[in-house]
Design a protein around this motif. Structure first.
Motif, short mmCIF file in Angstrom:
data_model
loop_
_atom_site.label_atom_id
_atom_site.label_comp_id
_atom_site.label_asym_id
_atom_site.label_seq_id
_atom_site.Cartn_x
_atom_site.Cartn_y
_atom_site.Cartn_z
N GLY A 772 0.68 -1.25 0.11
CA GLY A 772 -0.04 0.02 -0.01
C GLY A 772 0.90 1.05 0.09
N PHE A 773 0.50 2.34 -0.48
CA PHE A 773 1.08 3.52 -0.49
C PHE A 773 1.56 4.07 0.80
N ASP A 774 0.87 3.74 2.09
CA ASP A 774 1.46 4.02 3.28
C ASP A 774 2.62 3.42 3.64
N GLU A 775 2.58 2.33 3.17
CA GLU A 775 3.84 1.48 3.80
C GLU A 775 4.88 1.77 2.85
N GLU A 810 12.94 -1.40 -2.90
CA GLU A 810 11.38 -1.80 -3.56
C GLU A 810 11.33 -2.52 -4.69
N MET A 811 10.70 -3.57 -4.80
CA MET A 811 10.48 -4.53 -6.05
C MET A 811 9.15 -4.72 -6.29
N LEU A 812 8.82 -4.35 -7.58
CA LEU A 812 7.31 -4.48 -7.94
C LEU A 812 6.55 -3.94 -6.75
N GLU A 813 6.80 -2.69 -6.47
CA GLU A 813 5.85 -1.89 -5.46
C GLU A 813 5.77 -2.42 -3.93
N MET A 814 6.42 -3.69 -3.90
CA MET A 814 6.69 -4.19 -2.41
C MET A 814 7.95 -3.45 -1.82
N PRO A 815 7.38 -2.71 -0.59
CA PRO A 815 8.48 -1.63 0.13
C PRO A 815 9.63 -2.68 0.65
N ALA A 816 10.51 -2.24 0.91
CA ALA A 816 11.65 -2.89 1.74
C ALA A 816 12.87 -2.00 2.03
N LEU A 817 13.62 -2.22 2.93
CA LEU A 817 14.95 -1.58 3.39
C LEU A 817 15.83 -2.62 3.23
N GLY A 818 17.03 -2.08 2.42
CA GLY A 818 18.17 -2.80 2.29
C GLY A 818 19.30 -2.22 2.72
N LEU A 819 20.33 -3.12 3.61
CA LEU A 819 21.43 -2.58 4.21
C LEU A 819 22.64 -3.47 3.49
N VAL A 820 23.57 -2.77 2.56
CA VAL A 820 24.39 -3.53 2.06
C VAL A 820 25.75 -3.05 2.35
N ARG A 895 -0.03 10.26 -5.30
CA ARG A 895 -0.44 9.32 -4.40
C ARG A 895 0.53 9.02 -3.29
N LEU A 896 1.81 8.61 -3.91
CA LEU A 896 3.08 8.57 -3.03
C LEU A 896 3.33 9.79 -2.21
N VAL A 897 3.50 10.97 -2.95
CA VAL A 897 3.81 12.17 -2.41
C VAL A 897 2.93 12.31 -1.13
#
Length: 950
Positions: A772-775, A810-820, A895-897
C-alpha cells in the motif's frame, strides 16, 4: 589610421564623456558576446561565463523551474600527477577533501546536509582531472555551495582521518581485485611507456599510501595539495533555477577565496607507447568467460581539432554497422558480437584511436583473419571513404541533434560542462561536442596514415589463453604476455572472400526530413484509444519540449515466456535472433536519431522505438516483420547460446554484493528463474526447439501499446493496425498476470552464497508488510533518514568496507529497506554484529527526531518523487511503468507524495522496530569463501526451516 584620427574635431567635455561611455558599453557588450556560450535553439536555460579574480573559470546555468540544483568543480590534476613514490595520492586527496573544513569541521556534515536535502554527491579521479560534484533541492543550493567551496579553500586534512581514509581507499582497491575491467586496465598500464606517468598505479592502497612514523602520509598529502591545487587550474559549473545574478552572488565571495598559486597543468609529452615497442600483441588472461580484440593506434592529440573532428569522421566509418561494414561482415561470419571505434585517452600531446571487438570462440581462433580484414577496410576507407557528401551528412545529423538537444540531469550537465571548460573556449563549451564546421580531407588522411600494421598495439583478452611465458601486473596479479605482432601472419591470412563483401555506407535513408510539431495541446496523461482485437492502445500527444520526437512501446505478453526457465531461455534466444537480423539495416536509423530495443521480460517481449517521429513508422514496421517471422540459423543459435552460457557462468564472478543483491531478487520475484535453472536449460535447448517455440510464442497474447510524443491519434492507430496485422493476427487473447513478490516469513531467513572473492558480501533485506502507498511511503522515508548515518558509522567510523549503503529496496511496489556492505576484512558475522549495534543505537536517533528534522527528510523524499522530468523519454517511461502495473489513473507519484506527507514518527518507529530490530520478514544473504562450510554461522539469527522457494 593616425591621419584618420586627427580629422576628428574636439567635442564638448560632457559629450566626450558620453561617447566614451557608449564606446565602453559597446566594447563590453562585444566582449560579452564573444564569451556568451552558443546554445541549442531548443535550450531555454540562460548561461553566463565569468572568470574570478583568482583565475577560476565559472559557468552559471539558470534553469527556470528546475526542482534540482547542482554544481561541479573540475581540477586539472589527476593520477598522472602522482609522485612515483606515492602512487594513488591524487585519488586519496579526492577522498580527504570531503572530510571536514575549517568552517564545517565534522567529517560527515557535508554528506548529511546534501542527503537530508534530497541530493547526492561524489567525485572521481581521472588521469588529468579530478571532478567533484553534487545535486540538491534547488532551494538549498546557496548553503550547499558554502560547504562545497570550503573544501577547496580550507580543507582540514584531519590527522586521525588520514589513516582511516587510506583504509577506505584500500577497500576500494581490493573490491576490484577480481574485476576484469580493472585487471585489463592494469595490463594496459603495465605495457605502456615506463617514462609516462600513465604507467603508474592510480588507485592507491595501504602500501603506496603508507602512514608510519618513519613515513607519515599527511605531510605528503598537504604538500601535494599545495603543489597541485590552484584556482587557475579549476573550472566550476553551477546549475539552478535562480536568476544568473543570484547564482553569481552565490559564487563570488566563496570560490574567490580559493588560493591562486599560479600553477600550470602538467604536460605529458612522453609517448604513451615507445615507438620501438610497436607493433606488439598483448594477451591477457581473463577471469570471466569474455573474449575481446582491441587495436590501439597512437595518433596526435585531437583536442585542437574539436571544430572539425577528423577522429570522429574516421571512427564513424570504422565503427559503422550497416550492410557491408566491417562489423556486419565479421558478424555474419560468426566471428564478432560487437564492434566500436573512437578516440581513446587524449593527453593534449598524444591520443589513441581504438577499435574494440568482442569475439565469439571462433573469432578468437581466427583473429589473424579479423586483423587482416580490419586493415583491408582501413585501406578501403583511404581509397574511397573520404567524401564531402559523407561529411555533410554527418554534419547535418550533428546539427539536428544539437538543434533539438534535450536537457540532461543537472548533475550530469555540470560535470560535463565543468570538464569541458578546460578544453574549449567559453563560446563553444555548449556546442563543442556537435561541431563539424568544415570538410578537412587532409586531417582524415593524416589519421588514416597512422592506422597501419606497424603502428598498433593489439590486445587479446580470453579466459585461459594459453600464455607460455606470463608476466603479472604488480597490483592486480593479472597474467599477460607481450610479443611482437606477427605481421606476416596477418598479411598472409586468407580473407579475399570476406574482403570482397566489404562496402562503405550508402547515404542514410533515415535522415529526418519533416521536423515540424503536430498540432494540439500536450496531454497530461495517456488516454485509451482502442481495445480492438485485444490490443489496448494508449496515446498521449506531447510537444512540450519542442522536439519532433516520439516513443512507442509494444508489450506482447505471453504465458509461454514465464512458464519455465526453459521458456525464459528460449525467449531470450529468440530476441537475440531478432536483434541480430535487424542490426545492419537499423544501424543507419540509430545514427539518424532513431533508437530501438527489443527485449524480454517477466511477461514476454517488449518493442520500443523512439526518436524523430518523421520516419519512426519505417523502423517499427521492419522490427515487427522480424518479430513475426524471425530468421533462425544454426550458426547464430550456437553463438547466442554459448554467449548466454558464458554470461550465466560469469554471474558467479561478479563482485560479492552484486551477487547477494541479485540473489534477493531471484528468491523473491515470481518468475525470476535463478542462474542454475537458466544455465541447465540453456545447455539443453536446440535450434529445432527454438523454431517450434518461435511459432508458438505469440499464439496466446495479452498485448498493450503506448504512443507518446509528437504523433497524431491517426498515426498511433495506424501503428496499432500494423501490430495487429503483422504479429497478432492468429493470436488468441488471454490474460498474463503481473508477477508478484513472495512474502517472507516473520522470522529472519539467512542464505549463504559460496563466492570466490577475497571480500565478504552482505545484503540485509527487510520487507514491508504490504504494498500500500502508506507502507511504501514509510519505507522510502526510513531509507532516506538512515542512509547517511549508516554510511557514516559502518564505512567512515568502523571502516568495514568501501561499498556501504542503505537504500529503499522496493521491488514491484513491495517496499523494503536494504543494508548492503562489502568488506575486505570483516566476516559476515562481524558485519551483522556491527549492523545490529548500529540498528540498536539508531532507534534513539529516530525517537529524538524533531518535527522540523522529520519535515526536512520528508521534503527530501518528496523532491525526488516530484523531480522535474526533463526529456520526453522520462515521461514515456513513467507512463509505461504505470500501464505495466495497471495504474491507469497515472497518479501513483502524486498518491505516494501525499502518503509521505502523512507519515508520522510513531509509524516510522513501529516499522523500524519490526524491520530492523526484530527483523520480521528479513532476508540476509551473505557470501562465504569456497573452502568454508555453506551453513550459516551459529551467531546468525534463527532461520526458518527452509528459505523461500525460488
Amino acid at each position: 589610421m593616425q591621419s584618420g584620427i586627427s580629422l576628428i574635431r574636439p567635442q564638448p567635455r560632457g559629450l566626450t564623456q558620453l561617447l566614451a561611455l557608449i564606446v565602453l558599453l559597446v566594447f563590453a557588450s562585444l566582449a560579452q558576446a564573444v564569451t556568451e556560450p552558443v546554445k541549442s535553439p531548443n535550450d531555454s536555460n540562460r548561461y553566463r561565463y565569468l572568470e574570478l579574480d583568482n583565475g577560476l573559470q565559472v559557468l552559471l546555468i539558470s534553469a527556470p523551474g528546475s526542482t534540482k540544483a547542482a554544481a561541479s568543480m573540475n581540477v586539472a590534476v589527476g593520477s598522472g600527477d602522482d609522485p612515483k613514490n606515492r602512487e594513488g595520492l591524487s585519488h586519496f586527496l579526492e577522498h580527504m577533501l570531503f572530510l571536514g573544513t575549517e568552517k564545517y569541521p565534522e567529517p560527515g556534515e557535508y554528506q548529511q546536509f546534501i542527503k537530508s536535502h534530497g541530493g547526492s554527491h561524489n567525485a572521481f579521479t581521472a588521469f588529468q582531472d579530478t571532478n567533484y560534484f553534487f545535486d540538491i533541492q534547488a532551494g538549498h543550493l546557496d548553503d550547499a555551495l558554502d560547504r562545497f567551496a570550503e573544501q577547496f579553500s580550507a580543507p582540514l586534512f584531519t590527522p586521525e582521518l588520514v589513516d582511516r581514509e587510506r583504509r577506505a581507499v584500500h577497500s576500494e582497491y581490493t573490491s576490484k581485485l577480481k574485476d576484469d575491467g580493472r585487471r585489463i586496465y592494469s595490463v594496459k598500464k603495465a605495457v605502456s611507456n615506463p617514462d609516462h606517468t600513465f604507467h603508474q598505479f592510480a588507485v592507491g592502497n595501504l602500501e603506496t599510501l603508507e602512514n608510519t612514523d618513519a613515513r607519515p602520509l599527511r605531510p605528503d598529502l598537504v604538500e601535494f595539495w599545495k603543489a597541485h591545487y590552484s584556482a587557475n587550474l579549476m573550472s566550476l559549473a553551477v546549475y539552478g533555477p535562480q536568476p544568473l545574478d543570484e547564482l553569481e552572488a552565490m559564487v563570488r565571495g566563496r570560490f574567490d577565496a580559493i588560493e591562486n598559486r599560479d600553477l600550470a597543468a602538467k604536460v605529458h609529452d612522453a609517448p604513451l607507447m615507445r615507438p620501438e615497442a610497436l607493433p606488439a600483441q598483448v594477451t591477457v588472461d581473463a577471469l570471466k568467460d569474455i573474449r575481446s580484440l582491441t587495436l590501439s593506434f597512437p595518433i596526435p592529440s585531437q583536442q585542437a581539432n574539436y571544430r572539425t573532428k577528423p577522429g570522429s569522421y574516421v571512427a564513424n566509418l570504422l565503427g559503422h554497422e550497416g550492410p557491408g561494414s566491417l562489423f556486419d561482415v565479421l558478424k555474419q561470419e560468426g566471428l564478432v558480437e560487437s564492434l566500436s571505434a573512437g578516440t581513446g585517452m587524449d593527453t593534449g600531446t598524444e591520443a589513441t584511436l581504438e577499435i574494440a571487438m568482442s569475439l565469439t570462440p571462433e573469432g578468437l581462433e581466427r583473429r589473424d583473419e579479423i586483423l587482416a580484414l580490419v586493415f583491408a577496410y582501413i585501406e578501403q576507407i583511404r581509397d574511397e571513404g573520404i567524401s564531402e557528401d559523407r561529411f555533410n551528412e554527418m554534419k547535418n545529423l550533428a546539427q539536428i541533434d544539437f538543434r533539438f538537444r534535450e536537457r540532461s540531469e543537472p548533475v550530469h550537465e555540470v560535470m560535463r560542462l565543468a570538464s569541458q571548460l578546460r578544453h574549449y573556449p567559453p563560446a563553444d563549451v555548449l556546442q563543442a561536442p556537435w561541431m563539424m564546421e568544415a570538410y578537412e580531407p587532409a586531417q582524415y588522411r593524416d589519421i588514416l596514415a597512422r592506422l597501419t600494421p606497424d603502428n598498433v598495439l593489439v590486445t587479446v583478452v580470453a579466459p585461459e589463453p594459453g600464455i607460455e611465458s606470463p608476466s603479472q601486473t604488480q597490483w592486480y596479479q593479472t597474467a599477460y604476455e607481450r610479443q611482437p605482432l606477427d605481421i606476416p601472419s596477418v598479411n598472409e591470412a586468407d580473407t579475399a572472400g570476406l574482403a570482397a563483401q566489404l562496402a562503405l555506407p550508402d547515404a542514410n535513408p533515415f535522415v529526418p526530413e519533416s521536423l515540424g510539431m503536430v498540432s494540439g495541446n500536450t496531454m497530461s496523461k495517456p488516454v485509451l484509444l482502442s481495445q480492438q482485437e485485444g490490443l489496448s492502445v494508449w496515446y498521449a500527444r506531447d510537444t512540450q519540449f519542442g522536439t519532433p520526437k516520439a516513443n512507442v512501446y509494444v508489450s506482447i505478453r505471453t504465458p509461454l515466456a514465464q512458464a519455465s526457465a526453459r521458456g525464459k531461455v528460449l525467449t531470450e534466444l529468440l530476441v537475440d535472433a531478432v536483434n541480430t537480423n535487424l542490426n545492419a539495416w537499423a544501424y543507419p536509423a540509430q545514427l539518424a536519431g532513431l533508437d530501438y530495443s527489443v527485449y524480454s521480460h517477466l511477461r514476454g517481449v517488449t518493442i520500443r522505438v523512439g526518436g524523430y517521429s518523421d520516419k519512426l513508422h519505417l523502423l517499427m514496421t521492419r522490427i515487427l516483420s522480424q518479430v513475426s517471422d524471425p530468421h533462425l540459423t544454426q550458426q547464430r543459435f550456437d553463438i547466442a547460446r554459448q554467449r548466454m552460457i558464458d554470461g550465466l557462468l560469469n554471474k558467479a564472478k561478479e563482485r560479492p554484493v552484486q551477487q547477494t543483491s541479485e540473489k534477493v531478487q531471484t528468491l523473491l520475484i515470481e518468475g525470476a528463474w535463478n542462474t542454475e535453472e537458466r544455465l541447465a536449460a540453456a545447455r539443453e535447448v536446440t535450434l529445432d526447439e527454438l523454431e517450434r517455440f518461435a511459432a508458438e510464442l505469440f499464439s496466446q497474447t495479452d498485448p498493450v501499446m503506448l504512443a507518446h510524443g509528437n504523433l497524431t491519434e491517426a498515426a498511433a492507430l495506424n501503428l496499432a493496425q500494423q501490430i495487429r496485422a503483422m504479429v497478432l493476427q492468429q493470436a488468441a487473447i488471454t490474460d498474463v498476470p503481473r508477477s508478484k513478490v513472495r512474502a517472507l516469513p516473520k522470522t529472519e531467513t539467512v542464505v549463504p552464497l559460496t563466492v570466490d572473492h577475497p571480500d565478504t558480501g552482505y545484503t540485509l533485506y527487510m520487507q514491508g508488510r504490504h504494498d500500500g502507498f502508506d507502507e511504501r511511503a514509510a519505507f522510502r522515508l526510513l531509507g532516506q533518514i538512515i542512509s547517511s548515518p549508516f554510511y557514516e558509522e559502518i564505512r567512515t567510523n568502523r571502516q568495514l568496507g568501501y561499498i556501504v549503503y542503505a537504500t529503499p529496496f522496493e521491488m514491484l511496489e513491495m517496499p523494503a529497506l536494504g543494508l548492503v556492505v562489502q568488506s575486505p576484512e570483516a566476516s559476515a558475522q562481524e558485519i551483522d554484529q556491527a549492523i545490529a549495534e548500529f540498528s540498536s543505537d539508531f532507534e534513539e536517533t529516530l525517537s529524538d527526531l524533531s518535527d522540523t528534522e522529520l519535515e526536512r527528510e520528508k521534503q527530501a523524499v518528496i523532491s525526488k518523487l516530484k523531480e522535474q522530468e526533463r526529456t520526453l523519454g522520462e515521461i514515456s517511461e513513467r507512463f509505461w511503468r504505470e500501464i505495466d502495473r495497471g495504474a491507469t489513473d497515472f497518479d501513483s507519484r502524486e498518491r505516494l507524495v501525499e502518503a509521505v506527507k502523512a507519515v508520522d514518527q510513531e509509524q516510522l518507529l513501529d516499522i523500524y522496530r519490526s524491520a530492523a530490530l526484530e527483523r520480521h520478514r528479513a532476508l540476509q544473504v551473505i557470501t562465504t569463501p569456497p573452502d568454508e562450510e555453506t551453513a550459516a554461522s551459529p551467531q546468525a539469527r534463527p532461520r526458518p526451516s527452509e528459505a523461500p522457494a525460488s
